[in-house]
Design an enzyme around this catalytic site. Structure first.
Site, mmCIF file in Angstrom:
data_model
loop_
_atom_site.group_PDB
_atom_site.id
_atom_site.type_symbol
_atom_site.label_atom_id
_atom_site.label_comp_id
_atom_site.label_asym_id
_atom_site.label_seq_id
_atom_site.Cartn_x
_atom_site.Cartn_y
_atom_site.Cartn_z
ATOM 1 N N SER A 12 -18.555 20.023 39.550
ATOM 2 C CA SER A 12 -17.876 20.839 38.716
ATOM 3 C C SER A 12 -18.684 22.154 38.463
ATOM 4 O O SER A 12 -19.879 21.824 37.800
ATOM 5 C CB SER A 12 -17.750 20.034 37.395
ATOM 6 O OG SER A 12 -17.283 21.129 36.201
ATOM 7 N N HIS A 37 -14.792 21.807 42.121
ATOM 8 C CA HIS A 37 -13.998 21.676 41.180
ATOM 9 C C HIS A 37 -14.175 22.725 40.020
ATOM 10 O O HIS A 37 -15.563 23.000 39.625
ATOM 11 C CB HIS A 37 -14.473 20.125 40.479
ATOM 12 C CG HIS A 37 -13.447 19.597 39.323
ATOM 13 N ND1 HIS A 37 -12.474 19.008 39.473
ATOM 14 C CD2 HIS A 37 -13.688 19.632 38.076
ATOM 15 C CE1 HIS A 37 -11.830 18.585 38.513
ATOM 16 N NE2 HIS A 37 -12.470 19.095 37.520
ATOM 17 N N ASP A 39 -13.033 24.008 36.411
ATOM 18 C CA ASP A 39 -12.362 23.461 34.961
ATOM 19 C C ASP A 39 -12.061 24.739 34.135
ATOM 20 O O ASP A 39 -12.809 25.492 33.648
ATOM 21 C CB ASP A 39 -13.712 22.822 34.252
ATOM 22 C CG ASP A 39 -13.693 21.330 34.920
ATOM 23 O OD1 ASP A 39 -12.850 20.803 35.036
ATOM 24 O OD2 ASP A 39 -14.959 21.003 34.963
ATOM 25 N N MET A 41 -10.196 25.787 31.010
ATOM 26 C CA MET A 41 -10.126 25.332 29.394
ATOM 27 C C MET A 41 -9.400 26.286 28.523
ATOM 28 O O MET A 41 -9.960 27.630 28.556
ATOM 29 C CB MET A 41 -11.248 24.819 29.029
ATOM 30 C CG MET A 41 -11.810 23.688 29.899
ATOM 31 S SD MET A 41 -13.275 22.974 28.799
ATOM 32 C CE MET A 41 -14.032 21.793 30.023
ATOM 33 N N HIS A 70 -8.845 22.121 37.830
ATOM 34 C CA HIS A 70 -8.193 21.339 36.748
ATOM 35 C C HIS A 70 -7.888 22.069 35.591
ATOM 36 O O HIS A 70 -8.803 22.619 34.929
ATOM 37 C CB HIS A 70 -9.598 20.353 36.610
ATOM 38 C CG HIS A 70 -9.468 19.441 35.469
ATOM 39 N ND1 HIS A 70 -10.428 18.831 34.978
ATOM 40 C CD2 HIS A 70 -8.223 18.946 34.982
ATOM 41 C CE1 HIS A 70 -9.886 17.948 34.072
ATOM 42 N NE2 HIS A 70 -8.341 18.166 33.997
ATOM 43 N N MET A 72 -6.791 22.255 32.186
ATOM 44 C CA MET A 72 -6.713 21.940 30.728
ATOM 45 C C MET A 72 -6.160 22.944 29.721
ATOM 46 O O MET A 72 -6.973 23.537 28.983
ATOM 47 C CB MET A 72 -8.144 21.223 30.432
ATOM 48 C CG MET A 72 -8.644 20.104 31.260
ATOM 49 S SD MET A 72 -10.584 19.815 31.127
ATOM 50 C CE MET A 72 -10.839 21.056 32.593
ATOM 51 N N MET A 141 -9.319 10.746 33.949
ATOM 52 C CA MET A 141 -10.423 11.284 33.266
ATOM 53 C C MET A 141 -11.309 10.046 32.505
ATOM 54 O O MET A 141 -10.755 9.123 32.136
ATOM 55 C CB MET A 141 -10.017 12.055 31.733
ATOM 56 C CG MET A 141 -9.132 13.242 32.304
ATOM 57 S SD MET A 141 -10.204 14.528 33.177
ATOM 58 C CE MET A 141 -11.735 14.883 32.288
ATOM 59 N N PHE A 147 -15.618 19.222 27.576
ATOM 60 C CA PHE A 147 -17.005 19.531 27.805
ATOM 61 C C PHE A 147 -17.980 18.716 28.899
ATOM 62 O O PHE A 147 -17.414 17.623 29.154
ATOM 63 C CB PHE A 147 -17.827 19.341 26.613
ATOM 64 C CG PHE A 147 -17.361 19.944 25.279
ATOM 65 C CD1 PHE A 147 -17.705 21.264 24.846
ATOM 66 C CD2 PHE A 147 -16.198 19.122 24.338
ATOM 67 C CE1 PHE A 147 -17.083 21.850 23.720
ATOM 68 C CE2 PHE A 147 -15.871 19.847 23.417
ATOM 69 C CZ PHE A 147 -15.902 21.246 23.128
ATOM 70 N N GLY A 148 -18.808 19.202 29.493
ATOM 71 C CA GLY A 148 -19.570 18.600 30.592
ATOM 72 C C GLY A 148 -20.815 17.794 29.979
ATOM 73 O O GLY A 148 -20.885 17.883 28.594
ATOM 74 N N ASP A 176 -13.210 12.090 36.895
ATOM 75 C CA ASP A 176 -13.774 13.334 36.259
ATOM 76 C C ASP A 176 -14.445 12.802 34.860
ATOM 77 O O ASP A 176 -13.656 12.603 33.647
ATOM 78 C CB ASP A 176 -12.696 14.135 36.129
ATOM 79 C CG ASP A 176 -13.290 15.701 35.727
ATOM 80 O OD1 ASP A 176 -14.541 15.668 35.625
ATOM 81 O OD2 ASP A 176 -12.392 16.381 35.683
ATOM 82 N N GLY A 178 -18.826 12.076 33.473
ATOM 83 C CA GLY A 178 -19.780 11.147 33.390
ATOM 84 C C GLY A 178 -20.150 10.430 34.841
ATOM 85 O O GLY A 178 -20.797 9.305 34.565
HETATM 86 C C1 DX5 Z 1 -14.490 17.616 31.448
HETATM 87 C C2 DX5 Z 1 -14.214 18.092 32.817
HETATM 88 C C3 DX5 Z 1 -15.444 17.577 33.813
HETATM 89 C C4 DX5 Z 1 -16.740 17.958 33.221
HETATM 90 C C5 DX5 Z 1 -17.579 16.969 34.150
HETATM 91 O O1 DX5 Z 1 -13.500 18.143 30.628
HETATM 92 O O2 DX5 Z 1 -12.871 18.317 33.376
HETATM 93 O O3 DX5 Z 1 -14.948 18.332 35.090
HETATM 94 O O4 DX5 Z 1 -17.172 19.310 34.052
HETATM 95 O O5 DX5 Z 1 -19.060 17.273 33.696
HETATM 96 P P1 DX5 Z 1 -19.954 15.929 33.713
HETATM 97 O O6 DX5 Z 1 -19.872 15.308 35.090
HETATM 98 O O7 DX5 Z 1 -21.165 16.425 33.173
HETATM 99 O O8 DX5 Z 1 -19.232 14.760 32.693
HETATM 100 ZN ZN ZN Z 2 -12.553 18.518 35.476
#
Ligand code: DX5
Ligand code: ZN
Length: 228
Positions: A12, A37, A39, A41, A70, A72, A141, A147-148, A176, A178
């Site tokens: 990501s 990937h 993201d 948002m 993705h 969101m 999910m 957030f990452g 997706d 952790g």
């Molecule tokens: C979360 C995102 C993920 C995220 C994953 O909202 O959709 O794609 O970036 O990041 P990690 O792998 O750090 O959890």
């Molecule tokens: Zn994602």
């Protein structure tokens, strides 16, 4: 995009250097990423803002393989055409984002893009039971999106249930949130094949020193494969 259930690692770019997306995309692919990937948002569906179709279009020429977008965001439908034009290969919308997810998935397919449906941790597998004939991917999910770098939430039972529901259909199960070498075996054993990882891929590396990206990708892939 041919279908198989081998493990695919999808870094990501939420964890990449935002000032150097093009270089980061080239670096992760050179280091073994299968998909990229992306993201998106909106600060409304999730409590964070990233970027939109213009950024996707700008990074597209730097990605040789699959651009996995993705969404969101809510609403989704007004933006489908723009993300299709930006060159998304997969467009994933959240089942929680609209009461008309069926229409949204039809519209993604009609725009010439592969539709995916994502489920938040609190949403049961059965919520996609009537959607499986419309999608090429179900995204489970394993964090609450936004957030990452968040802590993995074990969704193994949901993944197994989805794997049973999917049966012989050519539908990817993507995980997706952790994902790292410790959690990857759990999701692979439960039936997942696409593993998104942000912080666990980008940690320790940079555009100037991308070799750690490769080490991280190989570690996640090896751990997942051993459990599949
Ligand atoms: C979360 C995102 C993920 C995220 C994953 O909202 O959709 O794609 O970036 O990041 P990690 O792998 O750090 O959890
Ligand atoms: Zn994602």
């Amino acid at each position: 995009m041919s279908f198989d259930r081998s493990i695919k690692i999808a870094p990501s770019i939420l964890s990449a250097d935002f000032a150097n997306f093009g270089q980061e995309c080239r670096a992760i692919e050179a280091e073994g990423a299968d998909w990229v990937h992306v993201d998106v948002m909106d600060g409304h569906f999730v409590p964070n803002l990233t970027f939109g179709p213009a950024t996707c279009a700008a990074i597209r020429p730097h990605i040789k393989g699959v651009m996995d977008v993705h969404l969101m965001i809510a609403p989704v439908d007004p933006y489908i055409e723009a993300f299709a034009k930006a060159g998304a290969d997969v467009l994933t919308a959240h089942v929680e984002a609209t009461p008309h997810i069926h229409r949204t998935l039809q519209a993604i397919r009609a725009a010439g893009v592969r539709p995916g449906v994502a489920l938040n941790p609190g949403t049961p597998a059965d919520s996609v039971a009537e959607l499986l004939d419309l999608v090429d991917l179900v995204c489970v999910m394993t964090v609450n999106p936004g957030f990452g770098g968040q802590k993995f939430i074990d969704m193994s039972a949901k993944i197994r249930r989805l794997r049973d529901m999917i049966g012989d259909r050519e539908i990817h199960i993507e995980i997706d949130g952790g994902v790292d070498p410790k959690t990857a075996p759990l999701v692979a054993a439960a039936g997942a094949d696409v593993l998104v990882a942000g912080s666990a891929v980008f940690r320790g590396g940079s555009v100037g020193n991308p070799a750690p990206y490769g080490d991280n990708i190989r570690a996640i892939r090896a751990a997942a494969r051993a459990a599949q």
